[in-house]
Design a protein around this motif. Structure first.
Motif, PDB file in Angstrom:
ATOM      1  N   GLY A 180     -31.001   7.316 -42.925  1.00 48.96           N
ATOM      2  CA  GLY A 180     -30.345   6.010 -42.970  1.00 48.96           C
ATOM      3  C   GLY A 180     -31.333   4.897 -43.266  1.00 48.96           C
ATOM      4  O   GLY A 180     -31.055   3.989 -44.065  1.00 48.96           O
ATOM      5  N   ALA A 181     -32.518   4.989 -42.629  1.00 47.84           N
ATOM      6  CA  ALA A 181     -33.554   3.976 -42.866  1.00 47.84           C
ATOM      7  C   ALA A 181     -34.017   4.024 -44.319  1.00 47.84           C
ATOM      8  O   ALA A 181     -34.283   2.976 -44.944  1.00 47.84           O
ATOM      9  CB  ALA A 181     -34.729   4.202 -41.920  1.00 47.84           C
ATOM     10  N   LYS A 182     -34.104   5.224 -44.857  1.00 48.44           N
ATOM     11  CA  LYS A 182     -34.512   5.376 -46.254  1.00 48.44           C
ATOM     12  C   LYS A 182     -33.479   4.744 -47.192  1.00 48.44           C
ATOM     13  O   LYS A 182     -33.841   4.037 -48.139  1.00 48.44           O
ATOM     14  CB  LYS A 182     -34.673   6.863 -46.574  1.00 48.44           C
ATOM     15  N   HIS A 183     -32.195   4.999 -46.912  1.00 45.02           N
ATOM     16  CA  HIS A 183     -31.138   4.391 -47.727  1.00 45.02           C
ATOM     17  C   HIS A 183     -31.196   2.868 -47.651  1.00 45.02           C
ATOM     18  O   HIS A 183     -31.075   2.177 -48.674  1.00 45.02           O
ATOM     19  CB  HIS A 183     -29.758   4.877 -47.264  1.00 45.02           C
ATOM     20  N   ASN A 203     -26.029  -3.747 -58.087  1.00 43.17           N
ATOM     21  CA  ASN A 203     -24.603  -3.525 -57.785  1.00 43.17           C
ATOM     22  C   ASN A 203     -24.272  -2.039 -57.689  1.00 43.17           C
ATOM     23  O   ASN A 203     -23.494  -1.610 -56.823  1.00 43.17           O
ATOM     24  CB  ASN A 203     -23.741  -4.196 -58.855  1.00 43.17           C
ATOM     25  N   GLU A 204     -24.882  -1.260 -58.584  1.00 42.04           N
ATOM     26  CA  GLU A 204     -24.652   0.185 -58.555  1.00 42.04           C
ATOM     27  C   GLU A 204     -25.258   0.792 -57.285  1.00 42.04           C
ATOM     28  O   GLU A 204     -24.631   1.626 -56.604  1.00 42.04           O
ATOM     29  CB  GLU A 204     -25.275   0.840 -59.796  1.00 42.04           C
ATOM     30  N   ALA A 205     -26.490   0.358 -56.966  1.00 44.78           N
ATOM     31  CA  ALA A 205     -27.153   0.851 -55.759  1.00 44.78           C
ATOM     32  C   ALA A 205     -26.371   0.453 -54.507  1.00 44.78           C
ATOM     33  O   ALA A 205     -26.213   1.241 -53.560  1.00 44.78           O
ATOM     34  CB  ALA A 205     -28.584   0.313 -55.680  1.00 44.78           C
ATOM     35  N   GLN A 206     -25.873  -0.766 -54.520  1.00 42.52           N
ATOM     36  CA  GLN A 206     -25.093  -1.254 -53.374  1.00 42.52           C
ATOM     37  C   GLN A 206     -23.800  -0.464 -53.224  1.00 42.52           C
ATOM     38  O   GLN A 206     -23.403  -0.109 -52.115  1.00 42.52           O
ATOM     39  CB  GLN A 206     -24.792  -2.744 -53.589  1.00 42.52           C
ATOM     40  N   THR A 220     -20.696   3.343 -50.260  1.00 46.36           N
ATOM     41  CA  THR A 220     -19.565   4.266 -50.460  1.00 46.36           C
ATOM     42  C   THR A 220     -19.971   5.729 -50.438  1.00 46.36           C
ATOM     43  O   THR A 220     -19.106   6.605 -50.359  1.00 46.36           O
ATOM     44  CB  THR A 220     -18.864   3.978 -51.799  1.00 46.36           C
ATOM     45  N   ALA A 221     -21.280   5.998 -50.516  1.00 42.68           N
ATOM     46  CA  ALA A 221     -21.708   7.406 -50.584  1.00 42.68           C
ATOM     47  C   ALA A 221     -22.828   7.744 -49.596  1.00 42.68           C
ATOM     48  O   ALA A 221     -22.611   8.477 -48.623  1.00 42.68           O
ATOM     49  CB  ALA A 221     -22.143   7.752 -52.010  1.00 42.68           C
ATOM     50  N   THR A 222     -24.022   7.198 -49.833  1.00 46.79           N
ATOM     51  CA  THR A 222     -25.188   7.644 -49.048  1.00 46.79           C
ATOM     52  C   THR A 222     -25.079   7.302 -47.559  1.00 46.79           C
ATOM     53  O   THR A 222     -25.216   8.180 -46.700  1.00 46.79           O
ATOM     54  CB  THR A 222     -26.477   7.037 -49.630  1.00 46.79           C
ATOM     55  N   PRO A 225     -22.326   6.275 -45.785  1.00 48.13           N
ATOM     56  CA  PRO A 225     -21.200   6.965 -45.154  1.00 48.13           C
ATOM     57  C   PRO A 225     -21.508   8.434 -44.867  1.00 48.13           C
ATOM     58  O   PRO A 225     -21.082   8.975 -43.839  1.00 48.13           O
ATOM     59  CB  PRO A 225     -20.072   6.817 -46.181  1.00 48.13           C
ATOM     60  N   ALA A 226     -22.260   9.066 -45.788  1.00 50.63           N
ATOM     61  CA  ALA A 226     -22.633  10.474 -45.563  1.00 50.63           C
ATOM     62  C   ALA A 226     -23.538  10.603 -44.349  1.00 50.63           C
ATOM     63  O   ALA A 226     -23.375  11.518 -43.531  1.00 50.63           O
ATOM     64  CB  ALA A 226     -23.326  11.031 -46.811  1.00 50.63           C
ATOM     65  N   THR A 227     -24.481   9.685 -44.214  1.00 54.13           N
ATOM     66  CA  THR A 227     -25.380   9.721 -43.052  1.00 54.13           C
ATOM     67  C   THR A 227     -24.617   9.448 -41.761  1.00 54.13           C
ATOM     68  O   THR A 227     -24.827  10.130 -40.743  1.00 54.13           O
ATOM     69  CB  THR A 227     -26.509   8.683 -43.220  1.00 54.13           C
ATOM     70  N   PHE A 228     -23.724   8.461 -41.809  1.00 57.71           N
ATOM     71  CA  PHE A 228     -22.904   8.179 -40.622  1.00 57.71           C
ATOM     72  C   PHE A 228     -22.015   9.374 -40.281  1.00 57.71           C
ATOM     73  O   PHE A 228     -21.791   9.681 -39.105  1.00 57.71           O
ATOM     74  CB  PHE A 228     -22.041   6.937 -40.844  1.00 57.71           C
TER      75      PHE A 228
END
Length: 310
Positions: free
Chosen positions: A100-103, A178-181, A186-188, A190-193
């Motif tokens: 999560g910290a990395k994201h 915007n793409e990274a955000q 929506t992906a990285t 939420p996957a970690t959570f």
């Protein structure tokens, strides 16, 4: 973190319960041992009531063993398992928090790059505006040479080209951001959570299984404990008060016969003098001899008198 703290709290509870179960079992066994018949008391254990008591103590000793079994199984199947679970959860939690910290860091870096490109674009835009304004002034100034006007024009064109390049860079970084955000939210992340949630739900499920297993561990020994209780009930049913009384009677009977009727003595026939054996409390010599017939021993007569406290 509070979930992990709760795991450790639950493990401490079960561990302390195991200590209590073992202490209880130990004290029960010690109690039973202290009430086992001594050599000098062996004669007392011919009675049904004392035999029943001895059988009851043996059943209590077996019940103590079942509490040791509970403590042992709880230690192996609950305490050790929860300790392993906590270690696994700590490692997983650390992994997911690092992810999560990395994201977050990646998104923050991209946003910083966007801010830098935006500032560069803003600076280049202002420089281009100044250069264009300077060129317009130079072109309108008839006192300047053609070379100076040409220089102002070239500067203006250069600044505007730089502005356009910065604008393109800014647009590119904005698109990337915007793409990274979008990917971040929506992906990285939420996957970690979801990983964290799955970990937490797994922890809850494992604790649920432990609670259910602890009940099952206790349930498994209940038939044996109930059997011990049934044994105590059977021992109580074997008590025979009449038989115990007969044992006492057979052990301590003197064999003496009750004395005969005391003879009435008429004082007018004896001249007012009592005969030697006229004491109503003292049987005649003949009576003594008859009474002693059939006795086990005269010492038993004395012993019997001692028991009665006479």
């Amino acid at each position: 973190q509070r979930g992990l703290d709760f795991c450790e709290k639950y493990a401490h509870f079960v561990k302390e319960r195991c200590v209590i179960e073992n202490e209880y079992a130990s004290k029960l066994k010690k109690l039973v041992k202290s009430y086992q018949p001594k050599k000098k008391e062996e004669d007392d254990y011919v009675f049904t009531i004392t035999k029943s008591f001895l059988k009851m103590t043996n059943e209590v000793n077996d019940m103590a063993g079942q509490h040791e079994t509970i403590a042992e199984n709880l230690t192996v199947n609950i305490v050790d398992q929860v300790a392993t679970l906590v270690l696994e959860m700590k490692a997983e939690r650390k992994k997911y928090l690092q992810e999560g910290a990395k994201h977050m860091n990646n998104l923050s870096t991209q946003i910083s790059q966007l801010e830098r490109s935006k500032k560069q674009y803003e600076k280049a835009f202002k420089d281009a505006e100044k250069a264009t304004e300077a060129y317009k002034k130079a072109d309108a100034d008839i006192n300047l040479s053609r070379a100076e006007v040409e220089k102002a024009k070239n500067t203006s064109m250069s600044k505007n080209q730089q502005c356009e390049d910065c604008k393109n860079d800014y647009a590119s970084e904005l698109q990337k951001t915007n793409e990274a955000q979008k990917v971040h939210y929506t992906a990285t992340m939420p996957a970690t959570f979801q990983d964290l949630q799955n970990m937490e739900e797994k922890r809850i499920q494992r604790l649920q299984e432990c609670i259910r297993l602890s009940a099952e561990i206790e349930r498994q020994v209940l038939p044996i404990i109930n059997s011990c209780i049934e044994g105590i009930m059977e021992a109580a049913g074997e008590v025979n008060r009449q038989l115990d009384s007969k044992i006492v009677i057979d052990r301590y009977k003197s064999g003496l016969q009750p004395p005969g009727d005391i003879v009435f003595e008429d004082l007018s026939q004896t001249g007012g003098v009592m005969l030697e054996n006229s004491n109503p409390q003292t049987p005649s010599n003949t009576g003594k001899r008859d009474t002693l017939k059939g006795t086990v021993s005269t010492s038993k007569s004395k012993k019997r008198g001692g028991i009665l406290g006479l």
